[in-house]
Motif scaffolding. Structure first.
Motif, PDB file in Angstrom:
ATOM      1  N   ASN A  12       0.840  -1.188   0.000  1.00 51.85           N
ATOM      2  CA  ASN A  12       0.000   0.000   0.000  1.00 51.85           C
ATOM      3  C   ASN A  12       0.882   1.248   0.000  1.00 51.85           C
ATOM      4  N   TRP A  67      -7.988  -2.727  -0.538  1.00 42.96           N
ATOM      5  CA  TRP A  67      -7.056  -1.801  -1.185  1.00 42.96           C
ATOM      6  C   TRP A  67      -6.234  -2.486  -2.282  1.00 42.96           C
ATOM      7  N   TRP A  77      -3.295   7.504  -0.136  1.00 44.10           N
ATOM      8  CA  TRP A  77      -3.950   7.081  -1.379  1.00 44.10           C
ATOM      9  C   TRP A  77      -3.657   8.053  -2.518  1.00 44.10           C
ATOM     10  N   LEU A  91     -10.944   2.048  -1.923  1.00 42.10           N
ATOM     11  CA  LEU A  91     -10.647   2.831  -0.726  1.00 42.10           C
ATOM     12  C   LEU A  91     -11.865   2.739   0.178  1.00 42.10           C
TER      13      LEU A  91
END
Length: 352
Positions: free
Chosen positions: A150, A278, A300, A283
């Motif tokens: 991520n 994710w 993000w 999201l």
């Protein structure tokens, strides 16, 4: 010849035989050869070995070669003169001492360089995968394990981990793993607050240094989680179980809280798992505070969000987004809460 003279003067300096004139000469020569200053500084601080006698034959040979070269030069210039035996013996002893120290220091310097090279080679065996805020990545590790990273995350591992008895990675941030099965070589994920042991399974680990919780969410298989500050405490997870460790943002455990066990959150309509959504570019906010939502959006979209009012941080939001832009998400959040926002480049200012 000048560099040979530098080494000779250096040996006399370290052995305490150098005169003031020789020290000045050494300094002037080092100005002409600045690349030797680093070696000079290392040698000057290197401890002289007590096994000096072992180098006696080496320094004797070096002294003989040096004297032979000097005699040839003197003969060529017509300047050879007979010196009293006692004087020649004294100079010979002083030069031997200087050369002896120099040889020992040179050996130490070689060992220093070899040790530095070994450390560089050892460091070169480590590999790192890192994602910045605003991006996500997928990679395959040397042992065949698939990993998704991520935003704002980093893993470090050995390049030859598939040849190690323990396949170990260090994680900062959030990652989802599909571990290649290898019963003889367990897979280990280390973070600041926990150690996850696994043989072959899929799981998600969330361990951002600026958050007050770390999580391990098991999807398939089985894992064993140990608390970093209490290795004796081992917790085994079953599929769809999550372990949450509470700690402060400075890394210290919160007194009396420790860890808790929860179930992963699965959407009833499409079976989407919130903890790993994710990986598919979803999201998800699940009854989370505005402060937590802001952190997620920062990673993000690669922005910095400023919540100027403390009351705003307590607002809570639930929602799922895919492919929406930051302004679109902010407009959607306004439907349930009243706030104003202004976007300036990579900074977002939110107030009431």
């Amino acid at each position: 010849m000048e560099q040979e003279r530098i080494w000779l003067l250096l040996g006399r300096k370290v052995s305490g035989e150098a005169t003031m004139a020789e020290l000045r000469e050494l300094e002037e020569l080092l100005v002409q050869y600045p690349e030797l200053r680093y070696k000079f500084s290392v040698l000057s601080n290197w401890p002289v070995s007590l096994m000096q006698e072992a180098w006696e034959s080496k320094t004797e040979n070096a002294w003989q070669r040096h004297m032979a070269r000097m005699e040839r030069d003197f003969v060529a210039d017509g300047q050879e003169q007979e010196q009293p035996a006692t004087i020649r013996k004294g100079k010979r002893a002083g030069l031997l001492a200087a050369l002896s120290v120099l040889v020992i220091l040179l050996a130490g310097f070689c060992a220093f360089l070899l040790n530095s090279k070994t450390k560089r080679e050892a460091a070169a065996e480590m590999a790192e995968i890192q994602t910045r805020n605003g991006s996500r990545s997928r990679a395959t590790l040397p042992d065949g394990t698939e990993v998704w990273l991520n935003g704002g995350s980093r893993i470090t591992y050995q390049r030859d981990m598939n040849n190690q008895q323990k396949r170990e990675v260090l994680l900062s941030g959030e990652a989802f793993f599909k571990v290649a099965k290898d019963a003889d070589n367990p897979f280990i994920v280390r973070t600041n607050h926990m150690v996850v042991n696994v043989l072959g399974t899929s799981f998600n680990v969330k361990a951002y240094p600026n958050e007050d919780q770390s999580e391990t969410s098991l999807i398939t298989g089985a894992v064993e989680v140990m608390l970093a500050d209490d290795p004796a405490r081992k917790v085994k997870l079953i599929p769809h179980q999550k372990m949450v460790i509470s700690h402060t943002q400075d890394g210290n455990p919160k007194p009396g809280l420790g860890y808790s066990m929860e179930q992963v959150k699965i959407d009833d309509q499409d079976d989407m798992i919130h903890e790993t959504a994710w990986c598919d570019n979803f999201l998800v906010f699940d009854n989370e505070s505005f402060a937590a939502v802001a952190l997620k959006m920062e990673r993000w979209f690669g922005v910095k969000i400023h919540l100027t009012d403390k009351k705003l941080k307590a607002y809570r939001f639930t929602g799922t987004f895919k492919n929406e832009s930051l302004p679109q998400i902010l407009e959607a959040l306004k439907v349930t809460s009243s706030f104003r926002c202004q976007i300036k480049g990579n900074e977002v200012f939110i107030n009431q």
